[in-house]
Design a protein around this motif. Structure first.
Motif, mmCIF file in Angstrom:
data_model
loop_
_atom_site.group_PDB
_atom_site.id
_atom_site.type_symbol
_atom_site.label_atom_id
_atom_site.label_comp_id
_atom_site.label_asym_id
_atom_site.label_seq_id
_atom_site.Cartn_x
_atom_site.Cartn_y
_atom_site.Cartn_z
ATOM 1 N N LYS A 223 79.092 60.479 12.837
ATOM 2 C CA LYS A 223 80.392 60.000 12.342
ATOM 3 C C LYS A 223 80.395 58.482 12.195
ATOM 4 C CE LYS A 223 83.111 63.820 14.270
ATOM 5 N NZ LYS A 223 84.135 64.217 15.275
ATOM 6 N N ALA B 224 78.374 57.595 9.202
ATOM 7 C CA ALA B 224 79.101 57.956 7.978
ATOM 8 C C ALA B 224 80.117 56.878 7.614
ATOM 9 C CB ALA B 224 79.790 59.297 8.155
ATOM 10 N N ARG B 225 80.747 56.283 8.618
ATOM 11 C CA ARG B 225 81.715 55.202 8.342
ATOM 12 C C ARG B 225 81.040 54.007 7.679
ATOM 13 N NH1 ARG B 225 84.017 56.365 13.615
ATOM 14 N NH2 ARG B 225 83.024 54.487 14.464
ATOM 15 N N HIS B 226 79.729 53.843 7.966
ATOM 16 C CA HIS B 226 78.969 52.738 7.373
ATOM 17 C C HIS B 226 78.247 53.174 6.095
ATOM 18 C CE1 HIS B 226 79.386 49.754 10.622
ATOM 19 N NE2 HIS B 226 79.366 50.797 11.449
ATOM 20 N N GLY B 227 78.491 54.425 5.673
ATOM 21 C CA GLY B 227 77.842 54.921 4.460
ATOM 22 C C GLY B 227 76.358 55.160 4.621
ATOM 23 N N ILE B 228 75.916 55.485 5.850
ATOM 24 C CA ILE B 228 74.491 55.688 6.122
ATOM 25 C C ILE B 228 74.215 57.169 6.318
ATOM 26 C CG2 ILE B 228 72.589 55.196 7.697
ATOM 27 C CD1 ILE B 228 74.015 52.610 8.475
ATOM 28 N N ASN B 229 73.281 57.697 5.537
ATOM 29 C CA ASN B 229 72.816 59.074 5.713
ATOM 30 C C ASN B 229 71.498 59.037 6.469
ATOM 31 O OD1 ASN B 229 74.927 60.332 4.191
ATOM 32 N ND2 ASN B 229 73.915 59.632 2.317
ATOM 33 N N THR B 230 71.354 59.913 7.457
ATOM 34 C CA THR B 230 70.172 59.870 8.299
ATOM 35 C C THR B 230 69.526 61.232 8.428
ATOM 36 O OG1 THR B 230 69.339 59.289 10.490
ATOM 37 C CG2 THR B 230 71.532 60.250 10.398
#
Length: 308
Positions: free
Chosen positions: A242, A245-251
């Motif tokens: 989460k 996701a707030r930082h726009g990072i997909n991992t």
């Protein structure tokens, strides 16, 4: 501390260094990288005043190398590759000779020599003849000699050549400590895996030109793309996702959802801020590692194919 502007070095009709410009700040360790014939040695010789450039400006610690050579000599320490030595002197005599030439007061020479021998790991060889030393030990001795007058700037040309792993480890620590104390280091070497451990900035040369220069992390990011953060968690995987996701990072993550590889374009400070944010959000983290690409990866990606 080191400033080079539009440096050119010609040998007859051959141009060894062409329009070279870069700078190295106080406390920085700058690695000069390039294959054979790139112009590294010519650049080093011009910086230390051993050859006269065709044109261009060079200043060391604020002193112009042409107009104030004596002032430069007082702040600059130079260690060439394959430096000459006096083989019939004992190790301590060799250092004492140079200590006298550097006007180190006689009462303090013994303690200063012992300090430098201890620093580079040659204390047990103090009474050995210089001619009996291995190639690597001679390199360490020359590093001790170079450090005797306490220079502000070090120029090191292939300083680790012939050194065993222990000697290399000590050399790297000496360089780190020198920079930490406010000194400036320019080191030329082909052993990229070792330069990767202590260089803060690099410059990559090819055919006499500087292809790219700057902070190691910035160049790696520019050439190879985003870095990867390796994160292992004990609990809080959903919270971690989460936050990212707030930082726009997909991992990506493994089947256990405890090991994550996070694409990350920020610097070390930004990585630290992310770690703090994750911990404050309740994620229990057992490992948080910034995976740096090696200098060899950067070098090869830029296009150099062969190291000497």
């Amino acid at each position: 501390m080191i400033f080079v502007d539009e440096l050119r070095v010609d040998y007859g009709k051959f141009c060894a260094v062409e329009e070279l410009s870069f700078s190295v700040a106080e406390g920085e360790v700058f690695g000069l990288i390039g294959p054979n014939g790139a112009g590294k040695t010519s650049t080093m010789r011009a910086l230390v005043g051993l050859l006269t450039p065709t044109y261009g400006a060079i200043s060391i610690a604020g002193f112009d190398i042409r107009e104030e050579p004596q002032a430069v000599g007082q702040v600059l320490g130079f260690m060439p590759d394959f430096p000459p030595v006096y083989e019939d002197l004992r190790v301590w005599e060799f250092l004492d000779l140079f200590a006298a030439s550097y006007f180190i007061p006689k009462p303090s020479r013994k303690s200063e020599i012992y300090h430098r021998l201890e620093q580079i790991g040659l204390t047990e060889k103090r009474n050995a003849l210089v001619g009996s030393l291995s190639r690597g030990m001679r390199q360490r001795l020359m590093l001790a000699k170079t450090l005797l007058p306490e220079p502000k700037v070090l120029l090191l040309d292939e300083p680790a050549s012939g050194m065993d792993p222990h000697g290399r480890a000590q050399m790297k620590q000496v360089i780190r400590d020198f920079a930490k104390d406010g000194g400036t280091v320019l080191v030329s070497s082909h052993i990229l895996s070792e330069m990767d451990e202590f260089c803060t900035s690099i410059g990559i040369m090819e055919r006499g030109q500087m292809i790219i220069s700057g902070k190691v992390d910035e160049i790696a990011s520019q050439v190879l793309g985003q870095a990867i953060l390796g994160v292992e968690v004990v609990s809080g995987s959903d919270t971690l996702l989460k936050v990212l996701a707030r930082h726009g990072i997909n991992t990506g993550f493994d089947d256990s959802r405890q090991r994550f590889e996070i694409p990350f374009g920020g610097d070390d400070r930004a990585a630290s801020d992310l770690l703090t944010e994750l911990v404050n959000a309740g994620v229990r983290i057992s490992s948080f590692t910034r995976k740096r690409d090696s200098l060899e990866d950067v070098f090869l990606q830029i296009g150099a194919k062969e190291l000497s």
